[in-house]
Design a protein around this motif. Structure first.
Motif, mmCIF file in Angstrom:
data_model
loop_
_atom_site.group_PDB
_atom_site.id
_atom_site.type_symbol
_atom_site.label_atom_id
_atom_site.label_comp_id
_atom_site.label_asym_id
_atom_site.label_seq_id
_atom_site.Cartn_x
_atom_site.Cartn_y
_atom_site.Cartn_z
ATOM 1 N N LYS A 170 0.783 -1.249 0.066
ATOM 2 C CA LYS A 170 0.085 -0.048 -0.171
ATOM 3 C C LYS A 170 0.937 1.310 -0.038
ATOM 4 C CE LYS A 170 -4.570 -1.324 1.909
ATOM 5 N NZ LYS A 170 -5.360 -0.970 3.366
ATOM 6 N N ASP A 171 1.882 1.341 0.884
ATOM 7 C CA ASP A 171 2.744 2.310 0.963
ATOM 8 C C ASP A 171 3.404 2.665 -0.368
ATOM 9 O OD1 ASP A 171 1.780 2.840 3.495
ATOM 10 O OD2 ASP A 171 3.510 1.961 4.445
ATOM 11 N N MET A 172 4.117 1.642 -0.841
ATOM 12 C CA MET A 172 4.665 1.479 -2.224
ATOM 13 C C MET A 172 3.683 2.234 -3.394
ATOM 14 S SD MET A 172 7.059 -1.758 -2.796
ATOM 15 C CE MET A 172 8.698 -2.002 -1.882
ATOM 16 N N ALA A 173 2.702 1.784 -3.388
ATOM 17 C CA ALA A 173 1.829 2.197 -4.360
ATOM 18 C C ALA A 173 1.355 3.607 -4.144
ATOM 19 C CB ALA A 173 0.492 1.331 -4.446
ATOM 20 N N TYR A 174 1.122 4.242 -2.979
ATOM 21 C CA TYR A 174 0.954 5.389 -2.422
ATOM 22 C C TYR A 174 1.927 6.316 -3.060
ATOM 23 C CZ TYR A 174 -0.003 9.727 -0.108
ATOM 24 O OH TYR A 174 -0.236 10.783 0.504
ATOM 25 N N ASN A 175 3.092 5.976 -2.685
ATOM 26 C CA ASN A 175 4.277 6.744 -2.948
ATOM 27 C C ASN A 175 4.610 6.869 -4.444
ATOM 28 O OD1 ASN A 175 5.586 7.849 -0.194
ATOM 29 N ND2 ASN A 175 5.089 5.718 0.148
ATOM 30 N N SER A 176 4.406 5.827 -4.997
ATOM 31 C CA SER A 176 4.807 5.602 -6.427
ATOM 32 C C SER A 176 3.710 6.627 -7.475
ATOM 33 C CB SER A 176 4.851 4.150 -6.989
ATOM 34 O OG SER A 176 3.602 3.669 -7.059
ATOM 35 N N SER A 177 2.602 6.709 -6.928
ATOM 36 C CA SER A 177 1.570 7.504 -7.799
ATOM 37 C C SER A 177 1.553 8.917 -7.439
ATOM 38 C CB SER A 177 0.274 7.067 -7.321
ATOM 39 O OG SER A 177 -0.132 6.929 -6.103
ATOM 40 N N CYS A 178 2.432 9.321 -6.380
ATOM 41 C CA CYS A 178 2.264 10.747 -5.898
ATOM 42 C C CYS A 178 3.341 11.631 -7.025
ATOM 43 C CB CYS A 178 2.981 10.982 -4.464
ATOM 44 S SG CYS A 178 1.846 10.212 -3.180
#
Length: 422
Positions: free
Chosen positions: A414-422
């Motif tokens: 979840k954290d990876m996906a959130y940060n990669s989409s920022c």
């Protein structure tokens, strides 16, 4: 069989052989010929070496220090700084949804039906749509299970410990070695059926390259006794001379062909991915997470930049040789793949079975130069700080790090996906 020191029995057997009918002679010859051509000295040597390797792995697991917890913030930071990421994820007990017993008796049917954790659907979709990220779900489950759970995502699926591979939207191909023998399956199946009938709440799975008997839901003590009895039946019967390996889990027994491990399959998988994805940027970040059996933990050492030069050539030069040939096939307009429906024992990829001695002597230069799809680019440019191998729910492991459960995997992705989409 006749005791050669018993003169009477020996004379009687010679007399019987001399008067044997032609039809019986032919049948006996076919039986004996099949046995000696199947159980060769090479097969015996490979089985012997494989068992020695198992002993080494078990010793390493006993003496290895417990790895630390995964530093999630560091892993995510390195992920964001990299240009070409490879995520290798197990499925069972890694990406699966938890079974909510709520103090009640475990629902066996519900737990046997593997389902993707509902909180992972959107994070996985985000990561799969990231052009810098390639995801491989590597599982012991069969193809139908992976298709059902991951068919909608843009990723690679590797079923049955990597013996079957496909990119979602494409067809399944087999990566099984050319000489893989499955003649032992029927006899092992009979043993598993017998113990399933006499062990309440146990079950077995028949896969295309292995069979698994699971006693997770049985009485603990009775299940252990039955598993010991089952192993005795196997070793003294159907697999006494077969090229198979018995892999014992905490509450399961799996029989698979010699050499079928996730680590052995990853070189073939990587070769197919590089060939099909037309890789232009070296892979500079690898995250490998799974609840793998000890037998399959060789996958953790495959990408490890600290791997000794003695161990590395046997695995990595295969990819180099494969890509060298695949690139020429690609330029000639040939795919080099065979569909997964081909018979067991047929070669489904164009990987060289052996690497030459010169390749072993200079493995890194060949690995760098021959694993080139576009001039000036190599497949791996991986530094130790950018490699994260992580075991889920296991205290003793060959992985660098640990995660407590699938809930921790969900949080990380979840954290990876959130940060990669920022």
């Amino acid at each position: 069989l006749v005791n050669p020191w018993n003169i009477t029995e020996l004379a009687s057997s010679i007399g019987y052989a001399l008067t044997m009918s032609a039809n019986e002679r032919e049948k006996r010859h076919q039986h004996n010929f099949l046995h000696v051509t199947t159980h060769t000295s090479q097969e015996w040597a490979e089985t012997f070496v494989s068992e020695l390797n198992d002993t080494v792995v078990e010793a390493q697991l006993r003496t290895r220090h417990i790895p630390p917890q995964l530093p999630s913030e560091v892993a995510i930071e390195r992920f964001l700084q990299s240009n070409n990421r490879l995520l290798i994820l197990g499925f069972n007990a890694t990406l699966t949804e938890p079974v909510d017993a709520q103090g009640r008796r475990i629902d066996q049917l519900k737990e046997m039906e593997l389902k993707l954790h509902p909180d992972l659907k959107e994070p996985l979709r985000t990561l799969c749509n990231d052009p810098k990220t390639t995801i491989v779900v590597l599982s012991g489950s069969d193809r139908n299970v992976l298709d059902e759970n991951f068919g909608e995502y843009r990723m690679w699926l590797a079923a049955e410990h990597g013996m079957f591979l496909r990119q979602t939207g494409g067809n399944w191909m087999t990566t099984m070695p050319e000489n893989l023998s499955m003649d032992w399956v029927d006899s092992v199946k009979h043993v598993f059926e017998y113990f399933t009938e006499r062990t309440p709440r146990s079950h077995f799975e028949l896969r295309e390259t292995s069979l698994v008997w699971n006693y997770k839901y049985t009485d603990i003590e009775f299940g252990k006794l039955q598993s010991k009895d089952l192993l005795q039946h196997l070793w003294t019967g159907p697999i006494s001379n077969a090229s198979v390996e018995v892999v014992q889990g905490s509450r399961s027994v799996e029989v698979r062909a010699v050499g079928v491990t996730k680590g052995a399959a990853i070189d073939r998988i990587l070769g197919e991915i590089v060939h099909n994805n037309d890789v232009k940027t070296p892979i500079d970040y690898v995250l490998c997470i799974g609840h793998f059996l000890a037998k399959d933990e060789d996958i953790y050492s495959f990408f490890d930049p600290d791997l000794s030069q003695v161990q590395a050539p046997t695995m990595r030069t295969k990819i180099a040789s494969y890509l060298n040939r695949s690139t020429s096939n690609h330029s000639a307009g040939k795919s080099g793949h065979r569909p997964a429906s081909c018979k067991v024992g047929q070669q489904a990829s164009t990987i060289d079975k052996k690497a030459g001695s010169n390749e072993n002597a200079n493995w890194w230069s060949l690995f760098r130069d021959r694993m080139t799809v576009h001039e000036g680019s190599s497949v791996l440019d991986l530094k130790a700080d950018n490699y994260f191998s992580c075991a889920v729910g296991r205290n003793c492991s060959l992985a660098r790090y640990l995660l407590g459960s699938s809930a921790d995997v969900v949080s990380l992705l979840k954290d990876m996906a959130y940060n990669s989409s920022c």
